[in-house]
Design an enzyme around this catalytic site. Structure first.
Site, short mmCIF file in Angstrom:
data_model
loop_
_atom_site.label_atom_id
_atom_site.label_comp_id
_atom_site.label_asym_id
_atom_site.label_seq_id
_atom_site.Cartn_x
_atom_site.Cartn_y
_atom_site.Cartn_z
N VAL A 1 0.80 -1.23 0.00
CA VAL A 1 0.00 0.00 0.00
C VAL A 1 0.84 1.28 0.00
CG1 VAL A 1 -2.03 -1.00 1.10
CG2 VAL A 1 -0.21 -0.04 2.52
N TYR A 2 2.12 1.21 0.36
CA TYR A 2 2.92 2.42 0.42
C TYR A 2 3.02 3.05 -0.97
CZ TYR A 2 4.65 0.75 5.01
OH TYR A 2 4.74 0.29 6.30
N GLY A 3 2.48 4.24 -1.10
CA GLY A 3 2.50 4.92 -2.39
C GLY A 3 1.72 4.18 -3.45
N GLY A 4 0.75 3.34 -3.04
CA GLY A 4 -0.04 2.58 -4.00
C GLY A 4 0.78 1.61 -4.82
#
Length: 359
Positions: A75-78
């Protein structure tokens, strides 16, 4: 779990290697966090917008210092953080076996109701996507990023076990689970002979010692490793948000996380400043932030502390925290000012168990 006399990662670094939980996997006591990589909007933009060249520099700095452990999440930065992390390792020519790569799954990666959570379908889909973004054949440590109340724990653990059997994942861990949830998962893995839970990633700081009530005793009992996220409490323990000249124009003004009791926190930081004032590392004054990191590295339950940065000099300062040492009086002062208020059943267990103590 902590092994103070483990060999250093090289002759030029003070970083120690520690086994992660009950395993033969050794990780550095500091872990490079990559949440600052690739953020473009929402909270990720506030946390960090580092692109490839900047990330390459940070990864190189970490590896050169003896850090062999890198943590990211889908999920970090999509997904951008994973892509940048994987490309950084390629750009730097890092042999895959020289780095322990950890990532996580749980959060939304699409609009579908099944594009989130810890279901078998989401785990399998996202593991494949993470492998592609990271440009690797396997993930060393695959972690469930939080507890999913909609999915049976058995389903989650069976899916993780399948990934290990298929060779896509080497070890599995959890993040942000309560003690009873972790213990239930441990019981299921043992009863069904599934791959064991190796680690828990959790928040733990001098201004957030809640983990000591239930989670840390459980981790120590079951020999599960502890990875600490946000060791500076979202920057609060840098000390720059406390004092007469502090501006509210800072990240915590826009993104106040993790929550901090500012009244108690200001007393903790005052003691930290006193201790830092009398110390140096490599001829440089020790900062309040280094005191916060060093305190964690002195806690027996802690295996590795995740440190992130936006600049190389910030990361280098964090790494130097591994060289900070405390006297008994200094540790006592930090412990006293940050001590948790007594709660039931803790105070009753202590009272009734005293007569059985081996001490």
């Amino acid at each position: 779990m902590t092994t103070p006399n483990m060999p250093q990662t090289s002759q030029d670094t003070p970083l120690r290697l520690r086994p992660l939980g009950h395993s033969g996997l050794f990780v550095s006591e500091l872990c490079l966090g990559t949440m600052t990589f690739g953020g473009e909007d929402g909270i990720w933009e506030l946390i960090g917008q580092l692109q490839q060249e900047q990330a390459d520099e940070l990864v190189k700095t970490a590896l050169d210092a003896g850090i062999n452990f890198i943590d990211t999440a889908n999920v970090y930065g999509g997904g951008a953080s994973e892509r940048i992390t994987g490309q950084a390792l390629k750009n730097l020519g890092v042999p895959r076996e020289d780095v322990v790569l950890a990532t996580k799954v749980l959060g939304p990666m699409g609009n579908s109701p099944n594009a989130r959570g810890a279901s078998r379908g989401h785990i399998m889909t996202q593991c494949k996507a993470s492998l592609e973004r990271l440009q690797t054949d396997y993930i060393d440590l695959y972690q469930i990023h939080g507890f999913d109340p909609a999915t049976p724990i058995e389903e989650t653990l069976e899916a993780l076990n399948n990934l290990v059997q298929h060779g896509h994942v080497r070890y599995v861990g959890l993040s942000n689970w309560a003690a009873w949830q972790v213990m239930k998962a441990v019981g299921i893995t043992r009863a069904r002979q599934l791959c064991p839970i190796l680690s828990l990633q959790a928040y733990y700081t001098l201004v957030g010692r809640d983990l000591e009530r239930e989670v840390i005793p459980m981790l120590e009992s079951e020999d599960i490793g502890l990875m600490v996220w946000s060791p500076l409490a979202g920057g609060y323990l840098s000390g720059k948000y406390e004092g007469p000249n502090v501006s509210e124009e800072n990240r915590r003004a826009k993104f106040d996380f993790p929550p901090v009791n500012r009244e108690r926190g200001s007393e903790v930081i005052a003691v930290m400043r006193e201790i830092a004032a009398g110390k140096t590392v490599d001829g440089q004054p020790v900062s309040v932030a280094q005191i916060a990191l060093a305190w964690l590295l002195h806690q027996n339950a802690v295996t590795s502390v995740i440190v992130g940065a936006k600049r190389v000099d910030q990361l280098q300062d964090n790494i130097r925290a591994a060289q900070v040492r405390f006297s008994d009086d200094e540790r006592a002062a930090l412990d006293e000012v940050s001590r948790l208020p007594a709660e039931y059943p803790g105070w009753m267990l202590e009272r009734q168990g005293g007569y059985r103590s081996s001490n």
